[in-house]
Design a protein around this motif. Sequence first.
Motif, short mmCIF file in Angstrom:
data_model
loop_
_atom_site.label_atom_id
_atom_site.label_comp_id
_atom_site.label_asym_id
_atom_site.label_seq_id
_atom_site.Cartn_x
_atom_site.Cartn_y
_atom_site.Cartn_z
N THR A 187 32.96 -48.50 -16.45
CA THR A 187 32.06 -49.46 -17.09
C THR A 187 30.58 -49.10 -16.99
O THR A 187 29.84 -49.33 -17.96
N PHE A 199 30.05 -58.06 -17.66
CA PHE A 199 31.03 -58.53 -18.64
C PHE A 199 32.22 -57.58 -18.72
O PHE A 199 33.38 -58.02 -18.71
N PHE A 200 31.96 -56.30 -18.77
CA PHE A 200 33.05 -55.33 -18.85
C PHE A 200 33.95 -55.40 -17.61
O PHE A 200 35.18 -55.32 -17.72
N SER A 209 34.35 -58.04 -15.70
CA SER A 209 35.04 -59.34 -15.67
C SER A 209 36.27 -59.36 -16.57
O SER A 209 37.23 -60.08 -16.31
N ILE A 210 36.26 -58.55 -17.64
CA ILE A 210 37.43 -58.51 -18.53
C ILE A 210 38.33 -57.32 -18.20
O ILE A 210 39.29 -57.04 -18.92
N ALA A 211 38.02 -56.64 -17.10
CA ALA A 211 38.81 -55.49 -16.64
C ALA A 211 38.94 -54.43 -17.73
O ALA A 211 40.04 -53.93 -18.00
N LEU A 212 37.84 -54.08 -18.36
CA LEU A 212 37.85 -53.06 -19.39
C LEU A 212 38.34 -51.74 -18.78
O LEU A 212 37.79 -51.28 -17.77
#
Length: 282
Positions: free
Chosen positions: A126, A116-117, A119-122
């Motif tokens: 990560t 998830f991290f 995929s949202i380009a945190l």
Amino acid sequence: MITVEVILAAFGGGVFGALIGALPAFIFVGVMGLIGIAVSACGGNVDIVGNVAFGTLFGPHIAFAGGVAAAAYAANKKHYLESGMDILTPLLKTKDVGVLLIGGIFGILGYLINFFFVSIALPTDTPGFTVFILCVIARIIFGSTGIIGKTEIAATSEMEKRSFFPDSKTLGFSIVWSLGLGLVISYIVSITQINIIGFCISAALLIFVQMGFEFPTTHHITLVAGYATMATGNMFIGAAFAVIACVVGEIVGRTLNSCCDTHIDPPATTIFLCSFVIFIFM
């Protein structure tokens, strides 16, 4: 991509991390990372670093995190270990299916959270952030000392307040050795353009901790130095961030990982905090 196969593989990685112990699993991140770097340097087309060292087998957000959670459960709920802080002992000794299942469940959680991290380009490291989150979850579920542990510790005959900051002697010593390490690692990163090379070396060297020697934990320092060097192209900035990571790691360790009954990893916490600053501003 999330598939049934990769979820099952993440479960297996978490079980394996519990079986052999969190620290032994993490040591192999370094070993396989170095092998992967060597394969890549020789022109190989197999991504050992991404698929093995940081994948579902040895990825710290899967195997290490699974091992940490399993140790917390084994110590505090089943009393197989003296402390949930023990991340060195392979949990094979417990012969308890529940311990392995906890490792597997946290392995799956590690894969999903990190996915998830990504995929949202945190803008942070990560895997490090994922390890931190899972360690906090494990403490909340299996621990009893709270997120920052007990505020006071028992001394010989009186109560002594905890110290959240290193004293001047410890601080000076840490600054000197982290600066030296930061300089050499930043130089190596600048000429190889491989930002994880220092991290892999540091992780592999933790074999000496597993063997019982008093040995420094340095992978948060070398990885942050690598990130800063690659982001700026300046080895001196990389070295400066190595010192920053060392000091932050000291404070984090004293705050989150002392006077506690489960392990919240100071290096992973330091990596995600420092990399957030680097990724955002550099």
